[in-house]
Design an enzyme around this catalytic site. Sequence first.
Site, short mmCIF file in Angstrom:
data_model
loop_
_atom_site.label_atom_id
_atom_site.label_comp_id
_atom_site.label_asym_id
_atom_site.label_seq_id
_atom_site.Cartn_x
_atom_site.Cartn_y
_atom_site.Cartn_z
N SER A 170 12.55 -20.06 11.48
CA SER A 170 11.31 -19.68 12.31
C SER A 170 11.25 -18.32 12.74
O SER A 170 12.16 -17.85 13.17
CB SER A 170 11.02 -20.50 13.45
OG SER A 170 10.67 -21.98 12.90
N HIS A 209 0.88 -1.26 0.09
CA HIS A 209 0.05 0.09 0.12
C HIS A 209 0.66 1.10 0.09
O HIS A 209 2.05 1.11 0.42
CB HIS A 209 -1.03 -0.12 1.32
CG HIS A 209 -1.73 -1.20 1.29
ND1 HIS A 209 -2.89 -1.29 0.59
CD2 HIS A 209 -1.73 -2.59 2.01
CE1 HIS A 209 -3.48 -2.57 0.91
NE2 HIS A 209 -2.82 -3.30 1.81
N ARG A 242 18.73 -11.97 7.75
CA ARG A 242 20.19 -11.78 7.25
C ARG A 242 20.70 -13.09 7.15
O ARG A 242 20.14 -14.05 7.76
CB ARG A 242 21.10 -10.91 8.40
CG ARG A 242 21.22 -11.67 9.79
CD ARG A 242 21.72 -10.64 10.82
NE ARG A 242 21.91 -11.46 11.87
CZ ARG A 242 21.18 -11.79 12.78
NH1 ARG A 242 19.69 -11.82 12.51
NH2 ARG A 242 21.25 -12.38 13.96
#
Length: 186
Positions: free
Chosen positions: A158, A113, A178
């Site tokens: 995760s 958006h 990273r």
Amino acid sequence: MTEREKMLLGENYDPSDDELVRLRLNARLLTETLNQTSVSFSEKRVEIIKSLFGSTGNNIHIESTFNCDYGLNIHVGENFHANFGCVILDVAEVRIGDNCFIGPQVGIYTATHPIDPIQRKSGIESGKPVTIGNNCWIGGHATINPGVTLGENVVVASGAVVTKSFASNLVIGGNPARVLKVIEPS
């Protein structure tokens, strides 16, 4: 140019366009059917997924619940598995290679958006495609943001928030994600 064409080109588009509303409704109905179809009817579930997605391999499995915007813009390869609670917002193309595993509660987002509040208030949207290479594993609760490309053999830890693209043979994690480790395929 239609609003759908603008959407797929990554340009600003109006999501209230009649065609887009109709396509989203179709996706909602198909995902509702998928999510209510018993796991004991695996062939029926595959049939629903194949009618929802733009293209698939033959061996695909998605645990319920699954949600997406259009479905038509999702393309997955062979041996695709998505665990519980996967959400793919596919206003742009999402291409996922062969032998990919998506952990529980993963979000793959192409929708974006405007940053400017006046433009955002107008309701316009845009999207950036997401590409995930072969042999990738996306860990639970990871988020893949618009415009990201992941190379082959990438493992996303995760909870990672992937905000930029990464090359092949890497373990990535963190917020923002990273490189944590280079993978040396055996």
